[in-house]
Write a protein that holds these residues in place. Structure first.
Motif, PDB file in Angstrom:
ATOM      1  N   ARG A  76      -3.393   5.749   2.465  1.00 39.08           N
ATOM      2  CA  ARG A  76      -2.102   6.432   2.372  1.00 39.08           C
ATOM      3  C   ARG A  76      -1.578   6.484   0.948  1.00 39.08           C
ATOM      4  O   ARG A  76      -0.700   7.284   0.636  1.00 39.08           O
ATOM      5  CB  ARG A  76      -1.090   5.726   3.273  1.00 39.08           C
ATOM      6  CG  ARG A  76      -1.455   5.769   4.752  1.00 39.08           C
ATOM      7  CD  ARG A  76      -0.374   5.122   5.603  1.00 39.08           C
ATOM      8  NE  ARG A  76      -0.694   5.187   7.012  1.00 39.08           N
ATOM      9  CZ  ARG A  76       0.084   4.692   7.981  1.00 39.08           C
ATOM     10  NH1 ARG A  76       1.214   4.079   7.655  1.00 39.08           N
ATOM     11  NH2 ARG A  76      -0.276   4.792   9.248  1.00 39.08           N
ATOM     12  N   THR A  77      -2.057   5.617   0.087  1.00 39.70           N
ATOM     13  CA  THR A  77      -1.603   5.594  -1.307  1.00 39.70           C
ATOM     14  C   THR A  77      -2.770   5.940  -2.228  1.00 39.70           C
ATOM     15  O   THR A  77      -3.934   5.971  -1.806  1.00 39.70           O
ATOM     16  CB  THR A  77      -1.047   4.207  -1.685  1.00 39.70           C
ATOM     17  OG1 THR A  77      -2.121   3.248  -1.662  1.00 39.70           O
ATOM     18  CG2 THR A  77       0.033   3.774  -0.694  1.00 39.70           C
ATOM     19  N   VAL A 116      -5.206  -4.432   2.294  1.00 40.23           N
ATOM     20  CA  VAL A 116      -5.302  -3.842   0.964  1.00 40.23           C
ATOM     21  C   VAL A 116      -6.774  -3.565   0.665  1.00 40.23           C
ATOM     22  O   VAL A 116      -7.644  -4.387   0.970  1.00 40.23           O
ATOM     23  CB  VAL A 116      -4.694  -4.767  -0.117  1.00 40.23           C
ATOM     24  CG1 VAL A 116      -5.401  -6.110  -0.157  1.00 40.23           C
ATOM     25  CG2 VAL A 116      -4.728  -4.099  -1.483  1.00 40.23           C
ATOM     26  N   THR A 117      -7.024  -2.392   0.099  1.00 42.48           N
ATOM     27  CA  THR A 117      -8.390  -2.009  -0.266  1.00 42.48           C
ATOM     28  C   THR A 117      -8.441  -1.763  -1.764  1.00 42.48           C
ATOM     29  O   THR A 117      -7.907  -0.757  -2.260  1.00 42.48           O
ATOM     30  CB  THR A 117      -8.831  -0.746   0.491  1.00 42.48           C
ATOM     31  OG1 THR A 117      -8.709  -0.957   1.901  1.00 42.48           O
ATOM     32  CG2 THR A 117     -10.278  -0.394   0.163  1.00 42.48           C
ATOM     33  N   HIS A 118      -9.045  -2.678  -2.504  1.00 47.19           N
ATOM     34  CA  HIS A 118      -9.163  -2.586  -3.951  1.00 47.19           C
ATOM     35  C   HIS A 118     -10.553  -3.037  -4.378  1.00 47.19           C
ATOM     36  O   HIS A 118     -11.359  -3.487  -3.554  1.00 47.19           O
ATOM     37  CB  HIS A 118      -8.093  -3.436  -4.636  1.00 47.19           C
ATOM     38  CG  HIS A 118      -6.727  -2.810  -4.625  1.00 47.19           C
ATOM     39  ND1 HIS A 118      -5.573  -3.498  -4.962  1.00 47.19           N
ATOM     40  CD2 HIS A 118      -6.328  -1.545  -4.319  1.00 47.19           C
ATOM     41  CE1 HIS A 118      -4.532  -2.687  -4.863  1.00 47.19           C
ATOM     42  NE2 HIS A 118      -4.959  -1.505  -4.466  1.00 47.19           N
ATOM     43  N   ALA A 140      -6.540   2.783  -9.977  1.00 47.34           N
ATOM     44  CA  ALA A 140      -5.429   3.466 -10.644  1.00 47.34           C
ATOM     45  C   ALA A 140      -4.422   2.503 -11.257  1.00 47.34           C
ATOM     46  O   ALA A 140      -3.470   2.948 -11.922  1.00 47.34           O
ATOM     47  CB  ALA A 140      -4.718   4.392  -9.650  1.00 47.34           C
ATOM     48  N   ASN A 141      -4.603   1.198 -11.052  1.00 57.11           N
ATOM     49  CA  ASN A 141      -3.650   0.208 -11.550  1.00 57.11           C
ATOM     50  C   ASN A 141      -4.076  -0.342 -12.911  1.00 57.11           C
ATOM     51  O   ASN A 141      -5.272  -0.441 -13.207  1.00 57.11           O
ATOM     52  CB  ASN A 141      -3.506  -0.953 -10.552  1.00 57.11           C
ATOM     53  CG  ASN A 141      -2.968  -0.479  -9.208  1.00 57.11           C
ATOM     54  OD1 ASN A 141      -2.353   0.585  -9.116  1.00 57.11           O
ATOM     55  ND2 ASN A 141      -3.199  -1.269  -8.166  1.00 57.11           N
ATOM     56  N   ALA A 142      -3.079  -0.743 -13.706  1.00 62.05           N
ATOM     57  CA  ALA A 142      -3.364  -1.261 -15.048  1.00 62.05           C
ATOM     58  C   ALA A 142      -3.787  -2.721 -15.033  1.00 62.05           C
ATOM     59  O   ALA A 142      -4.463  -3.187 -15.955  1.00 62.05           O
ATOM     60  CB  ALA A 142      -2.132  -1.087 -15.940  1.00 62.05           C
TER      61      ALA A 142
END
Length: 209
Positions: A76-77, A116-118, A140-142
């Motif tokens: 979703r994100t 959470v999927t990372h 997409a995260n720093a």
């Protein structure tokens, strides 16, 4: 008395303006309708094949879920963009945390919160042989996620398909499911409804009574 020949019959028919044989007769008015019905039947066959393939895919997914712990997750994100953009659906498989390597994209379940999927950025041993402590980060995260995850099993992403999450969500709507069921039933009934034996033998479409 001479026996009429085929040629003489043709000449007699031509003199009175009648076709000499069925082959010379004009095409029946129902031929165009028959062509339209033929096209409709081809389209119905195609739709039936599509429905059959979709049914086989669903059965395969059920078997994989029961035997290989393979399921689907929706994004979703956009925290994993551009690798896995928002609106994607991923195929994931549950595996032991000991099998995970740095760089894998995994789904971790969280108590009282959404999974959470990372991507895994580091792995440390846990309190037991089966336990691992994972540090993860979205593409997409720093920076890394604010806290590590202590897990014994995770769901590793095998592959993803972008842009189909909304369609899968819609399939869960009871009105959509009901409409699809009615449409599929009507299609099957129409495709397999028996035609008259005379029409089948002659190869001509049925005319309304």
């Amino acid at each position: 008395m001479s026996t009429p020949t085929r040629r003489s019959l043709r000449e007699q028919a031509a003199s009175v303006g009648m076709p000499a044989s069925p082959r010379d007769a004009p095409a029946p008015s129902g031929s165009t309708r028959g062509k339209r019905r033929g096209v409709g039947r081809v389209l119905a066959d195609i739709l039936l094949w599509v429905a059959a393939i979709a049914g086989v895919v669903c059965m395969v997914l059920v078997v994989l879920a029961l035997t290989a712990n393979i399921t689907l997750i929706m994004f979703r994100t956009g925290s994993m963009s551009p690798t896995i953009p928002a609106g994607s659906v991923a195929v994931v498989q549950e595996v032991a945390a000991s099998e995970i390597e740095v760089g894998d994209v995994v789904t971790v379940d969280r108590v009282g919160d959404l999974p959470v999927t990372h991507r895994v950025t580091s792995i440390s041993p846990g309190a037991s042989d089966a336990e691992r402590v994972l540090t993860m980060r979205g593409d997409a995260n720093a920076g890394d996620d604010p806290y590590p995850y202590t897990v014994q099993t995770v769901r590793v992403v095998l592959f993803s398909v972008p842009g189909i999450a909304s369609a899968i969500v819609a399939m869960g709507n009871p009105y959509v499911l009901g409409g699809l069921t009615i449409a599929a039933t009507a299609l099957v009934v129409w495709a397999f409804w028996p035609r008259s034996s005379t029409a089948r033998r002659r190869g001509v479409p049925e005319e309304p009574g």
